[in-house]
Design a protein around this motif. Structure first.
Motif, PDB file in Angstrom:
ATOM      1  N   GLU A 131       0.685  -1.235   0.090  1.00 10.32           N
ATOM      2  CA  GLU A 131       0.032   0.080  -0.053  1.00 10.32           C
ATOM      3  C   GLU A 131       0.924   1.442  -0.092  1.00 10.32           C
ATOM      4  N   GLY A 132       2.047   1.244   0.143  1.00  8.52           N
ATOM      5  CA  GLY A 132       2.947   2.137   0.104  1.00  8.52           C
ATOM      6  C   GLY A 132       3.386   2.884   1.311  1.00  8.52           C
ATOM      7  N   TYR A 133       3.102   2.468   2.508  1.00  6.07           N
ATOM      8  CA  TYR A 133       3.487   3.228   3.822  1.00  6.07           C
ATOM      9  C   TYR A 133       4.826   3.251   3.902  1.00  6.07           C
ATOM     10  N   ARG A 134       5.336   4.565   4.504  1.00 10.67           N
ATOM     11  CA  ARG A 134       6.643   4.685   4.620  1.00 10.67           C
ATOM     12  C   ARG A 134       7.668   4.011   5.799  1.00 10.67           C
ATOM     13  N   ARG A 135       6.911   3.832   6.635  1.00 15.74           N
ATOM     14  CA  ARG A 135       7.215   3.143   8.075  1.00 15.74           C
ATOM     15  C   ARG A 135       6.104   2.513   8.510  1.00 15.74           C
ATOM     16  N   ILE A 136       6.664   1.207   9.112  1.00 16.56           N
ATOM     17  CA  ILE A 136       5.699   0.211   9.606  1.00 16.56           C
ATOM     18  C   ILE A 136       5.896   0.119  11.238  1.00 16.56           C
ATOM     19  N   LYS A 137       4.901   0.548  12.043  1.00 19.30           N
ATOM     20  CA  LYS A 137       5.227   0.469  13.481  1.00 19.30           C
ATOM     21  C   LYS A 137       4.579  -0.888  14.101  1.00 19.30           C
ATOM     22  N   LEU A 138       5.204  -1.474  14.925  1.00 23.04           N
ATOM     23  CA  LEU A 138       4.649  -2.724  15.292  1.00 23.04           C
ATOM     24  C   LEU A 138       4.098  -2.577  16.834  1.00 23.04           C
ATOM     25  N   LYS A 139       2.962  -2.850  17.393  1.00 26.34           N
ATOM     26  CA  LYS A 139       2.647  -2.797  18.595  1.00 26.34           C
ATOM     27  C   LYS A 139       3.432  -4.320  19.241  1.00 26.34           C
ATOM     28  N   ASN A 189      15.045  -5.090   5.004  1.00 26.98           N
ATOM     29  CA  ASN A 189      15.494  -3.701   4.815  1.00 26.98           C
ATOM     30  C   ASN A 189      14.374  -2.952   5.118  1.00 26.98           C
ATOM     31  N   LEU A 190      13.310  -3.437   5.441  1.00 24.64           N
ATOM     32  CA  LEU A 190      12.032  -2.412   5.754  1.00 24.64           C
ATOM     33  C   LEU A 190      12.300  -1.607   6.980  1.00 24.64           C
ATOM     34  N   PRO A 191      11.953  -0.298   6.925  1.00 23.59           N
ATOM     35  CA  PRO A 191      12.104   0.604   8.153  1.00 23.59           C
ATOM     36  C   PRO A 191      10.907   0.113   9.268  1.00 23.59           C
ATOM     37  N   ILE A 192      11.229  -0.215  10.273  1.00 20.70           N
ATOM     38  CA  ILE A 192      10.269  -0.617  11.044  1.00 20.70           C
ATOM     39  C   ILE A 192      10.512  -0.084  12.516  1.00 20.70           C
ATOM     40  N   ALA A 193       9.471   0.210  13.128  1.00 24.41           N
ATOM     41  CA  ALA A 193       9.433   0.631  14.481  1.00 24.41           C
ATOM     42  C   ALA A 193       8.743  -0.179  15.468  1.00 24.41           C
ATOM     43  N   PHE A 194       8.889   0.020  16.951  1.00 29.42           N
ATOM     44  CA  PHE A 194       7.911  -0.702  17.812  1.00 29.42           C
ATOM     45  C   PHE A 194       7.518   0.247  19.005  1.00 29.42           C
ATOM     46  N   ASP A 195       6.471  -0.304  19.209  1.00 33.43           N
ATOM     47  CA  ASP A 195       5.499   0.630  20.437  1.00 33.43           C
ATOM     48  C   ASP A 195       4.963  -0.273  21.399  1.00 33.43           C
ATOM     49  N   ALA A 196       5.298   0.100  22.857  1.00 40.92           N
ATOM     50  CA  ALA A 196       4.967  -0.837  23.849  1.00 40.92           C
ATOM     51  C   ALA A 196       3.983  -0.204  24.693  1.00 40.92           C
ATOM     52  N   ASN A 197       3.610   1.059  24.222  1.00 35.61           N
ATOM     53  CA  ASN A 197       2.321   1.770  25.040  1.00 35.61           C
ATOM     54  C   ASN A 197       2.559   1.603  26.280  1.00 35.61           C
ATOM     55  N   GLY A 198       3.939   1.865  27.098  1.00 33.86           N
ATOM     56  CA  GLY A 198       4.024   1.771  28.450  1.00 33.86           C
ATOM     57  C   GLY A 198       3.727   0.534  29.237  1.00 33.86           C
ATOM     58  N   SER A 199       3.984  -0.432  28.527  1.00 34.65           N
ATOM     59  CA  SER A 199       3.540  -1.956  29.172  1.00 34.65           C
ATOM     60  C   SER A 199       4.705  -2.491  29.988  1.00 34.65           C
ATOM     61  N   GLY A 200       5.910  -1.985  29.720  1.00 32.35           N
ATOM     62  CA  GLY A 200       7.215  -2.509  30.428  1.00 32.35           C
ATOM     63  C   GLY A 200       7.402  -2.114  31.909  1.00 32.35           C
ATOM     64  N   THR A 201       8.005  -2.976  32.841  1.00 34.71           N
ATOM     65  CA  THR A 201       8.473  -2.559  34.164  1.00 34.71           C
ATOM     66  C   THR A 201       9.939  -2.869  33.984  1.00 34.71           C
ATOM     67  N   GLU A 202      10.698  -2.699  35.223  1.00 31.94           N
ATOM     68  CA  GLU A 202      11.822  -2.724  35.289  1.00 31.94           C
ATOM     69  C   GLU A 202      12.155  -4.381  35.100  1.00 31.94           C
ATOM     70  N   ASN A 203      11.318  -5.308  35.306  1.00 30.34           N
ATOM     71  CA  ASN A 203      11.570  -6.631  35.059  1.00 30.34           C
ATOM     72  C   ASN A 203      11.614  -7.042  33.741  1.00 30.34           C
ATOM     73  N   ASP A 204      11.290  -5.963  32.784  1.00 31.88           N
ATOM     74  CA  ASP A 204      11.214  -6.404  31.207  1.00 31.88           C
ATOM     75  C   ASP A 204      12.430  -5.847  30.754  1.00 31.88           C
ATOM     76  N   LEU A 205      13.296  -5.274  31.338  1.00 35.94           N
ATOM     77  CA  LEU A 205      14.511  -4.792  30.620  1.00 35.94           C
ATOM     78  C   LEU A 205      15.250  -5.839  29.491  1.00 35.94           C
ATOM     79  N   PRO A 206      15.235  -7.164  29.871  1.00 34.02           N
ATOM     80  CA  PRO A 206      15.858  -8.004  28.877  1.00 34.02           C
ATOM     81  C   PRO A 206      15.026  -8.109  27.652  1.00 34.02           C
ATOM     82  N   PHE A 207      13.890  -7.937  27.563  1.00 36.10           N
ATOM     83  CA  PHE A 207      12.807  -8.179  26.695  1.00 36.10           C
ATOM     84  C   PHE A 207      13.067  -6.814  25.574  1.00 36.10           C
ATOM     85  N   PHE A 208      13.421  -5.812  26.214  1.00 41.98           N
ATOM     86  CA  PHE A 208      13.460  -4.524  25.231  1.00 41.98           C
ATOM     87  C   PHE A 208      14.877  -4.604  24.709  1.00 41.98           C
ATOM     88  N   VAL A 209      15.762  -5.057  25.298  1.00 40.11           N
ATOM     89  CA  VAL A 209      17.180  -5.235  25.128  1.00 40.11           C
ATOM     90  C   VAL A 209      17.217  -6.106  23.800  1.00 40.11           C
TER      91      VAL A 209
END
Length: 362
Positions: A148-156, A175-195
């Motif tokens: 459809e031509g979107y310039r960036r795909i952001k994945l929840k 090679n697709l420009p992607i981004a992530f959005d966690a909507n504030g769902s992480g805590t200090e216990n989730d640092l390994p996931f985000f790494v």
């Protein structure tokens, strides 16, 4: 005040929850001359994004905003009333937008018109995709978005999810420009996931932790120095942006004008970003064409942004409430050369109307 129930083309799931329709709150402002203006309150029906929710927004306008307005007055007298309301920025912004829209329709300029910023008529569009049930669904939906031509795909994303869909997406689209959005769902216990997310080479990770946890953003940047952090819910005011910048807790800003209280504060934040070299782009809250057009006017003043989360009408609604509907070109751009006040589709609005509340000053 007009409340509408606008069906979505498809359900949308994020770390906050799942949505199947847009409960939209519109604020219409009419003056004694017969002129009118309109604004949209972008808050959710629940208090899960910030503290606001739709029914509460209606009550705040009814009990604490409208009764304090003078029957006649200058703009600064009305904004002084709005300035007393704390922690309801989407609500304040909708009332302010309605006032400023009325003034534009009568030939005046609003804050965006007066803002001395560079402008583009072609807005690059990114797409935000919700959490998927299966890996196959994830890859297929990203493929569709690319076509459809979107310039960036952001994945929840969510710390509770499996990473297999992300591996499959990156393998299919290296090679697709992607981004992530966690909507504030992480805590200090989730640092390994985000790494771990840094392995997918995203353009950025948006709002990994709860709004107030600038400290955890700083810790994450130490553990994953190549991961760019974008803040959304964390920045509800100029002071929030100043604090995040001073702490080096953000690399870029997702600005939602309603989230910061409307045009005047949004311009102030974007001026700060420009002065300190903080990349900024405009996000959305499933607004109808009324709120989306307002957001696109800000996006047009950010010509260096790679993409904005401001998809066309057909992405969300079978029929939008503005005419013409907002459309995107095949190469992922929305034409914003026409900056006139939005035109309403009264027939569609009437068909989606849930309730109408009239407030009158005599």
């Amino acid at each position: 005040l007009l409340e509408l129930a606008v069906p979505l083309v498809e359900s949308f799931k994020s770390a906050i929850g799942e949505r199947r329709q847009r409960r939209a709150l519109l604020v219409e402002w009419h003056d004694r001359d017969g002129a009118w203006g309109i604004g949209e309150c972008s808050c959710r029906p629940d208090p899960y994004f910030n503290g606001e929710y739709l029914d509460g927004a209606i009550e705040v306008v009814q009990k604490f905003i409208f009764p304090q307005f003078p029957a006649h007055g200058r703009l600064n007298e009305f904004t002084a009333v709005l300035g007393r309301v704390r922690n309801w920025p989407f609500t304040v912004s909708a009332v302010l937008d309605a006032m400023l829209d009325l003034l534009r329709r009568k030939g005046a300029k609003d804050a965006i018109d007066c803002w001395q910023a560079s402008k583009t008529d072609h807005i690059p569009v990114g797409l935000s995709l919700g959490l998927f049930g299966t890996t196959e669904q994830a890859v297929a939906r990203v493929q569709q978005a690319v076509e459809e031509g979107y310039r960036r795909i952001k994945l929840k994303v969510s710390p509770q999810m499996e990473l297999q869909p992300l591996f499959a997406i990156r393998e299919a689209f290296p090679n697709l420009p992607i981004a992530f959005d966690a909507n504030g769902s992480g805590t200090e216990n989730d640092l390994p996931f985000f790494v771990k997310l840094s392995k997918f080479a995203p353009q950025m990770l948006e709002q990994p932790f709860a709004p107030s946890r600038f400290d955890l953003c700083c810790v994450l940047k130490k553990h994953a120095p190549g991961l760019r952090i974008c803040l959304d819910e964390s920045v509800a005011s100029y002071g929030d942006l100043l604090a995040a910048h001073n702490l080096q807790a953000l690399d870029e800003l997702n600005l939602k004008p309603g989230r910061v209280g409307g045009q005047f504060e949004a311009v102030r934040l974007l001026e700060f970003c420009h002065a300190y070299g903080i990349p900024a782009w405009v996000g959305g809250m499933f607004e109808t064409g009324i709120g989306r057009r307002a957001n696109l006017r800000f996006a047009a003043r950010l010509p260096l942004a790679k993409a904005h989360d401001l998809s066309p009408s057909q992405r969300y609604f079978e029929r939008d409430i503005v005419k013409p509907p907002i459309e995107m070109s095949a190469d992922g751009e929305i034409d914003c050369s026409d900056d006139k006040p939005v035109a309403l589709d009264e027939e569609v609005i009437e068909s989606l109307l849930v309730r109408k509340i009239e407030l009158v000053k005599r």
